[in-house]
Motif scaffolding. Structure first.
Motif, PDB file in Angstrom:
ATOM      1  N   LYS A 160      -3.703   0.686  11.253  1.00 28.86           N
ATOM      2  CA  LYS A 160      -4.658  -0.264  10.668  1.00 28.86           C
ATOM      3  C   LYS A 160      -5.705   0.457   9.822  1.00 28.86           C
ATOM      4  CE  LYS A 160      -4.248  -3.728  14.298  1.00 28.86           C
ATOM      5  NZ  LYS A 160      -4.918  -4.334  15.472  1.00 28.86           N
ATOM      6  N   ILE A 161      -6.181   1.574  10.297  1.00 32.58           N
ATOM      7  CA  ILE A 161      -7.201   2.334   9.567  1.00 32.58           C
ATOM      8  C   ILE A 161      -6.695   2.722   8.185  1.00 32.58           C
ATOM      9  CG2 ILE A 161      -8.415   4.568   9.495  1.00 32.58           C
ATOM     10  CD1 ILE A 161      -8.605   4.316  12.620  1.00 32.58           C
ATOM     11  N   PHE A 162      -5.423   3.141   8.118  1.00 35.14           N
ATOM     12  CA  PHE A 162      -4.870   3.646   6.854  1.00 35.14           C
ATOM     13  C   PHE A 162      -4.082   2.599   6.080  1.00 35.14           C
ATOM     14  CE2 PHE A 162      -5.748   7.339   9.433  1.00 35.14           C
ATOM     15  CZ  PHE A 162      -6.376   8.170   8.527  1.00 35.14           C
ATOM     16  N   ASN A 163      -4.022   1.378   6.610  1.00 39.72           N
ATOM     17  CA  ASN A 163      -3.327   0.281   5.943  1.00 39.72           C
ATOM     18  C   ASN A 163      -1.855   0.608   5.695  1.00 39.72           C
ATOM     19  OD1 ASN A 163      -3.223  -2.321   4.869  1.00 39.72           O
ATOM     20  ND2 ASN A 163      -3.751  -1.646   2.817  1.00 39.72           N
ATOM     21  N   VAL A 164      -1.211   1.148   6.730  1.00 43.73           N
ATOM     22  CA  VAL A 164       0.215   1.459   6.662  1.00 43.73           C
ATOM     23  C   VAL A 164       0.897   0.841   7.883  1.00 43.73           C
ATOM     24  CG1 VAL A 164      -0.103   3.605   5.347  1.00 43.73           C
ATOM     25  CG2 VAL A 164      -0.048   3.683   7.859  1.00 43.73           C
ATOM     26  N   SER A 165       2.205   0.828   7.857  1.00 40.59           N
ATOM     27  CA  SER A 165       2.951   0.299   8.997  1.00 40.59           C
ATOM     28  C   SER A 165       2.868   1.255  10.184  1.00 40.59           C
ATOM     29  CB  SER A 165       4.420   0.091   8.610  1.00 40.59           C
ATOM     30  OG  SER A 165       5.044   1.352   8.420  1.00 40.59           O
ATOM     31  N   THR A 166       3.141   0.724  11.363  1.00 40.00           N
ATOM     32  CA  THR A 166       3.164   1.598  12.540  1.00 40.00           C
ATOM     33  C   THR A 166       4.300   2.615  12.424  1.00 40.00           C
ATOM     34  OG1 THR A 166       4.451  -0.051  13.762  1.00 40.00           O
ATOM     35  CG2 THR A 166       2.069  -0.049  14.101  1.00 40.00           C
ATOM     36  N   ILE A 167       5.370   2.254  11.756  1.00 36.67           N
ATOM     37  CA  ILE A 167       6.477   3.204  11.558  1.00 36.67           C
ATOM     38  C   ILE A 167       6.011   4.370  10.689  1.00 36.67           C
ATOM     39  CG2 ILE A 167       8.756   3.526  10.511  1.00 36.67           C
ATOM     40  CD1 ILE A 167       9.358   0.608  11.374  1.00 36.67           C
ATOM     41  N   ALA A 168       5.351   4.073   9.563  1.00 34.47           N
ATOM     42  CA  ALA A 168       4.851   5.142   8.689  1.00 34.47           C
ATOM     43  C   ALA A 168       3.859   6.023   9.437  1.00 34.47           C
ATOM     44  CB  ALA A 168       4.208   4.552   7.437  1.00 34.47           C
ATOM     45  N   MET A 169       2.983   5.411  10.215  1.00 36.13           N
ATOM     46  CA  MET A 169       2.006   6.190  10.974  1.00 36.13           C
ATOM     47  C   MET A 169       2.695   7.029  12.045  1.00 36.13           C
ATOM     48  SD  MET A 169      -0.966   7.369  11.485  1.00 36.13           S
ATOM     49  CE  MET A 169      -1.838   6.471  10.227  1.00 36.13           C
ATOM     50  N   SER A 170       3.675   6.459  12.710  1.00 34.95           N
ATOM     51  CA  SER A 170       4.414   7.210  13.738  1.00 34.95           C
ATOM     52  C   SER A 170       5.071   8.443  13.140  1.00 34.95           C
ATOM     53  CB  SER A 170       5.484   6.334  14.389  1.00 34.95           C
ATOM     54  OG  SER A 170       4.900   5.264  15.068  1.00 34.95           O
TER      55      SER A 170
ATOM     56  N   HIS B 242       0.836  -1.203   0.000  1.00 36.28           N
ATOM     57  CA  HIS B 242       0.000   0.000   0.000  1.00 36.28           C
ATOM     58  C   HIS B 242       0.875   1.259   0.000  1.00 36.28           C
ATOM     59  CE1 HIS B 242      -3.803   2.042   0.622  1.00 36.28           C
ATOM     60  NE2 HIS B 242      -3.296   2.698   1.643  1.00 36.28           N
ATOM     61  N   PHE B 243       1.874   1.289   0.881  1.00 29.82           N
ATOM     62  CA  PHE B 243       2.743   2.467   0.937  1.00 29.82           C
ATOM     63  C   PHE B 243       3.593   2.571  -0.330  1.00 29.82           C
ATOM     64  CE2 PHE B 243       6.120   5.333   2.070  1.00 29.82           C
ATOM     65  CZ  PHE B 243       5.457   6.310   2.780  1.00 29.82           C
ATOM     66  N   THR B 244       4.082   1.444  -0.822  1.00 29.43           N
ATOM     67  CA  THR B 244       4.880   1.453  -2.053  1.00 29.43           C
ATOM     68  C   THR B 244       4.060   2.004  -3.209  1.00 29.43           C
ATOM     69  OG1 THR B 244       6.255  -0.400  -1.315  1.00 29.43           O
ATOM     70  CG2 THR B 244       6.176   0.015  -3.680  1.00 29.43           C
ATOM     71  N   LEU B 245       2.806   1.624  -3.297  1.00 30.74           N
ATOM     72  CA  LEU B 245       1.957   2.143  -4.364  1.00 30.74           C
ATOM     73  C   LEU B 245       1.803   3.654  -4.230  1.00 30.74           C
ATOM     74  CD1 LEU B 245       0.284   1.815  -6.855  1.00 30.74           C
ATOM     75  CD2 LEU B 245      -1.558   0.886  -5.449  1.00 30.74           C
ATOM     76  N   GLY B 246       1.604   4.139  -3.008  1.00 29.80           N
ATOM     77  CA  GLY B 246       1.540   5.586  -2.798  1.00 29.80           C
ATOM     78  C   GLY B 246       2.837   6.271  -3.193  1.00 29.80           C
ATOM     79  N   HIS B 247       3.952   5.635  -2.873  1.00 32.43           N
ATOM     80  CA  HIS B 247       5.282   6.147  -3.216  1.00 32.43           C
ATOM     81  C   HIS B 247       5.456   6.208  -4.736  1.00 32.43           C
ATOM     82  CE1 HIS B 247       9.733   6.489  -2.608  1.00 32.43           C
ATOM     83  NE2 HIS B 247       9.750   5.824  -3.751  1.00 32.43           N
ATOM     84  N   GLU B 248       5.096   5.139  -5.427  1.00 24.58           N
ATOM     85  CA  GLU B 248       5.230   5.111  -6.886  1.00 24.58           C
ATOM     86  C   GLU B 248       4.286   6.121  -7.535  1.00 24.58           C
ATOM     87  OE1 GLU B 248       7.787   3.690  -8.011  1.00 24.58           O
ATOM     88  OE2 GLU B 248       8.217   2.396  -6.310  1.00 24.58           O
ATOM     89  N   LEU B 249       3.105   6.321  -6.969  1.00 24.75           N
ATOM     90  CA  LEU B 249       2.223   7.371  -7.464  1.00 24.75           C
ATOM     91  C   LEU B 249       2.853   8.747  -7.241  1.00 24.75           C
ATOM     92  CD1 LEU B 249      -1.255   5.972  -6.417  1.00 24.75           C
ATOM     93  CD2 LEU B 249      -0.450   6.381  -8.759  1.00 24.75           C
ATOM     94  N   GLY B 250       3.625   8.876  -6.179  1.00 21.08           N
ATOM     95  CA  GLY B 250       4.381  10.116  -5.972  1.00 21.08           C
ATOM     96  C   GLY B 250       5.309  10.371  -7.140  1.00 21.08           C
TER      97      GLY B 250
ATOM     98  N   GLY C  35       1.116  12.056   2.459  1.00 25.09           N
ATOM     99  CA  GLY C  35      -0.005  12.977   2.302  1.00 25.09           C
ATOM    100  C   GLY C  35      -1.194  12.356   1.585  1.00 25.09           C
ATOM    101  N   LEU C  36      -0.920  11.493   0.620  1.00 30.34           N
ATOM    102  CA  LEU C  36      -1.982  10.833  -0.129  1.00 30.34           C
ATOM    103  C   LEU C  36      -2.697   9.789   0.727  1.00 30.34           C
ATOM    104  CD1 LEU C  36      -3.282  10.454  -3.018  1.00 30.34           C
ATOM    105  CD2 LEU C  36      -1.659   8.551  -3.277  1.00 30.34           C
ATOM    106  N   LEU C  37      -1.914   8.941   1.375  1.00 28.79           N
ATOM    107  CA  LEU C  37      -2.483   7.825   2.139  1.00 28.79           C
ATOM    108  C   LEU C  37      -3.012   8.235   3.505  1.00 28.79           C
ATOM    109  CD1 LEU C  37       0.256   5.136   1.461  1.00 28.79           C
ATOM    110  CD2 LEU C  37      -1.837   5.568   0.176  1.00 28.79           C
ATOM    111  N   MET C  38      -2.389   9.270   4.077  1.00 23.20           N
ATOM    112  CA  MET C  38      -2.736   9.694   5.434  1.00 23.20           C
ATOM    113  C   MET C  38      -2.968  11.201   5.458  1.00 23.20           C
ATOM    114  SD  MET C  38       0.182   7.408   7.421  1.00 23.20           S
ATOM    115  CE  MET C  38       1.473   7.711   6.186  1.00 23.20           C
ATOM    116  N   PRO C  39      -4.042  11.682   4.792  1.00 19.19           N
ATOM    117  CA  PRO C  39      -4.311  13.122   4.778  1.00 19.19           C
ATOM    118  C   PRO C  39      -4.470  13.666   6.195  1.00 19.19           C
ATOM    119  CG  PRO C  39      -5.731  11.969   3.226  1.00 19.19           C
ATOM    120  CD  PRO C  39      -5.036  10.930   4.042  1.00 19.19           C
ATOM    121  N   GLU C  40      -3.987  14.864   6.389  1.00 17.75           N
ATOM    122  CA  GLU C  40      -3.937  15.439   7.730  1.00 17.75           C
ATOM    123  C   GLU C  40      -5.282  15.406   8.450  1.00 17.75           C
ATOM    124  OE1 GLU C  40      -2.676  19.523  10.092  1.00 17.75           O
ATOM    125  OE2 GLU C  40      -2.197  19.346   7.960  1.00 17.75           O
TER     126      GLU C  40
END
Length: 177
Positions: free
Chosen positions: A157-167, A76-84, A134-139
């Motif tokens: 879990k809500i945003f389907n990202v790792s706890t590190i990315a969320m942190s 999920h995060f990789t896809l957001g990154h590649e869309l970046g 910003g795309l996956l976790m809008p403010e």
């Protein structure tokens, strides 16, 4: 483009393609609206590659390849990154024919791009990561989730990202230190 401008662009694209404010982010609308973009999930032999974005001159087509052997949160995060890369670095992609997110290569055809300049590589990877956040976790959605849960793991879990990315996102938004 500075990181604040990248965050603003990512959030604008999130509003455009996710007007219902769904989490996790629904990518299908981006693909539907951009005929020159295709997203393919496949098992890559090289486990060190998370994702790739390629550009084909003949069809003026961008193809994002996501390593389906990775954890779903990583995909999920990789896809957001590649869309970046897609939204921020099209000129570079057209010139170099592609970017690999991770070490190794998919095959020996030399179609995959690796930046020789470490500073340039670091800059574009940082930009793509900020875009993904910003795309996956809008403010506004992160603030709402944090107000409701005050728990990093639950927000992740809500945003389907790792706890590190969320942190990292919560820290950037000043919600945790």
């Amino acid at each position: 483009m500075n990181l604040q401008e990248i965050d603003a662009k990512a959030e604008a694209i999130a509003r455009q393609y996710n007007p219902d404010k769904l989490a996790p982010f629904p990518y299908e609308a981006i693909v539907k609206d951009n005929a020159n973009l295709d997203i393919i999930f496949l098992d890559l032999e090289d486990d060190s590659v998370s994702g790739v974005i390629l550009y084909e001159d003949t069809g003026k087509q961008f193809n994002i390849l996501i390593n389906a052997t990775k954890h779903p949160n990583r995909q999920h995060f990789t896809l957001g990154h590649e869309l970046g890369h897609y939204f921020l670095h099209q000129d570079l992609l057209k010139e170099e024919k592609g970017l690999v997110d991770g070490e190794g290569s998919l095959d020996n055809t030399n179609i995959l791009y690796r930046l020789d300049n470490p500073a340039e590589k670091n800059r574009i990877e940082t930009e793509a990561n900020h875009f993904a956040a910003g795309l996956l976790m809008p403010e506004d959605l992160v603030r709402d989730a944090w107000d409701a849960t005050a728990d990093i793991e639950e927000c992740a879990k809500i945003f389907n990202v790792s706890t590190i990315a969320m942190s990292i996102r919560l820290t950037e938004l000043g919600l945790v230190s």
